[in-house]
Design a protein around this motif. Sequence first.
Motif, short mmCIF file in Angstrom:
data_model
loop_
_atom_site.label_atom_id
_atom_site.label_comp_id
_atom_site.label_asym_id
_atom_site.label_seq_id
_atom_site.Cartn_x
_atom_site.Cartn_y
_atom_site.Cartn_z
N TYR A 1 26.95 8.08 30.47
CA TYR A 1 26.21 8.47 31.67
C TYR A 1 25.27 7.36 32.12
N LEU A 2 24.62 6.71 31.17
CA LEU A 2 23.71 5.62 31.52
C LEU A 2 24.46 4.45 32.15
N THR A 3 25.63 4.17 31.64
CA THR A 3 26.44 3.09 32.19
C THR A 3 26.87 3.40 33.61
N ARG A 4 27.17 4.66 33.87
CA ARG A 4 27.54 5.07 35.23
C ARG A 4 26.39 4.82 36.21
N ILE A 5 25.18 5.15 35.77
CA ILE A 5 24.02 4.89 36.64
C ILE A 5 23.89 3.40 36.91
N GLU A 6 24.02 2.62 35.87
CA GLU A 6 23.88 1.17 35.96
C GLU A 6 24.95 0.57 36.88
N ASP A 7 26.18 1.08 36.80
CA ASP A 7 27.28 0.51 37.57
C ASP A 7 27.35 1.04 38.99
N GLU A 8 27.13 2.35 39.14
CA GLU A 8 27.36 3.00 40.44
C GLU A 8 26.10 3.17 41.28
N TYR A 9 24.95 3.23 40.62
CA TYR A 9 23.70 3.48 41.36
C TYR A 9 22.60 2.51 40.90
N PRO A 10 22.86 1.21 40.98
CA PRO A 10 21.91 0.21 40.46
C PRO A 10 20.58 0.17 41.21
N ASP A 11 20.56 0.68 42.45
CA ASP A 11 19.34 0.66 43.24
C ASP A 11 18.54 1.95 43.15
N SER A 12 19.00 2.89 42.37
CA SER A 12 18.29 4.17 42.26
C SER A 12 17.08 4.03 41.33
N PRO A 13 16.07 4.88 41.50
CA PRO A 13 14.91 4.85 40.59
C PRO A 13 15.32 5.09 39.13
N GLU A 14 16.35 5.88 38.94
CA GLU A 14 16.81 6.18 37.58
C GLU A 14 17.36 4.94 36.88
N ALA A 15 17.91 4.00 37.66
CA ALA A 15 18.49 2.79 37.07
C ALA A 15 17.44 1.96 36.34
N GLU A 16 16.19 2.05 36.78
CA GLU A 16 15.12 1.30 36.13
C GLU A 16 14.86 1.79 34.71
N LYS A 17 15.20 3.05 34.44
CA LYS A 17 14.96 3.63 33.12
C LYS A 17 16.16 3.47 32.18
N VAL A 18 17.26 3.03 32.72
CA VAL A 18 18.48 2.93 31.92
C VAL A 18 18.34 2.05 30.68
N PRO A 19 17.76 0.83 30.79
CA PRO A 19 17.70 -0.05 29.61
C PRO A 19 17.03 0.58 28.39
N VAL A 20 15.96 1.36 28.64
CA VAL A 20 15.23 1.99 27.53
C VAL A 20 16.13 2.97 26.81
N TYR A 21 16.76 3.87 27.57
CA TYR A 21 17.60 4.91 26.95
C TYR A 21 18.91 4.34 26.43
N LEU A 22 19.38 3.27 27.08
CA LEU A 22 20.62 2.65 26.60
C LEU A 22 20.39 2.03 25.24
N GLY A 23 19.18 1.47 25.06
CA GLY A 23 18.81 0.91 23.74
C GLY A 23 18.81 2.00 22.66
N GLN A 24 18.32 3.19 23.02
CA GLN A 24 18.34 4.30 22.05
C GLN A 24 19.76 4.73 21.74
N ALA A 25 20.61 4.75 22.77
CA ALA A 25 21.99 5.17 22.58
C ALA A 25 22.76 4.20 21.67
N ASN A 26 22.41 2.92 21.75
CA ASN A 26 23.11 1.90 20.96
C ASN A 26 22.52 1.70 19.58
N SER A 27 21.41 2.31 19.29
CA SER A 27 20.76 2.07 18.00
C SER A 27 21.39 2.89 16.88
#
Length: 254
Positions: A228-254
């Motif tokens: 889901y985070l990757t979808r935000i990053e790829d499809e909605y990079p200009d959305s406010p939610e995209a700014e939060k993706v790196p933090v949660y993506l780091g948790q998902a990959n840990s």
Amino acid sequence: MATYKKRGYKPSNKKDRDNSAEEESTTAEVFNSLDEGAGKFETWVAENQKYIYVILGIAVVAVIGYIGYTRFIHAPKQQEAANEMAKAESYMASALRATGAQSDSLYNLALNGGEGKYGFLDIIDNYGGTDAANLAHYNAGFAYLRTGKYKEAIDQLEDFSSDDEIMGPLATGGIGDAFLQLEQPEEALGYYEKAANMASNSFTTPRFLLKAAITALQLNQNDKAEEYLTRIEDEYPDSPEAEKVPVYLGQANS
């Protein structure tokens, strides 16, 4: 090779005359059969004329009744319901701007009415089947959600129906919010996923993809959260939610 008989053709021998007579006999039988069938149908119509007129009469009355109901009852009811709901919507708008106890009080007025005017619950009870009553379910759901009455919020939002690409996902996502507050994250995740997939726009889709991702992380479903985070990053990079993706993506990959 195909052959045909010329106009004015007369049989020249006995065989041709016999064939011609046979054809005429067959044709006569066909027409006699048709006449007999038509006669039976006319007899049936004559014998059942009363019932036919009753059926036709019922059909005509139903059509006229539907047109009359739509024009003279349903349409005025729609307008009356919309007028009655204006005060409740005003309370709702004020509640959204207020905070604390004042906000809760305004939400309660929006739900139950005040100053002699109907609230959303009154609209639902008195104008069921109208567009205003449907919208009242939506507003009542969020009024309950914001005052901590989560089961009531779910009931109201489930009764709301809309093909609108904003309101539909918001109502479905609101049910997810209520389930999350009731500490039922599995149910919440299902509604967030549904809300994210109901429409494709830059407002509701990334909003509920992020909520779905965060809830998936809580459930230790890291692969799903990453998706889901990757979808935000790829499809909605200009959305406010995209700014939060790196933090949660780091948790998902840990």
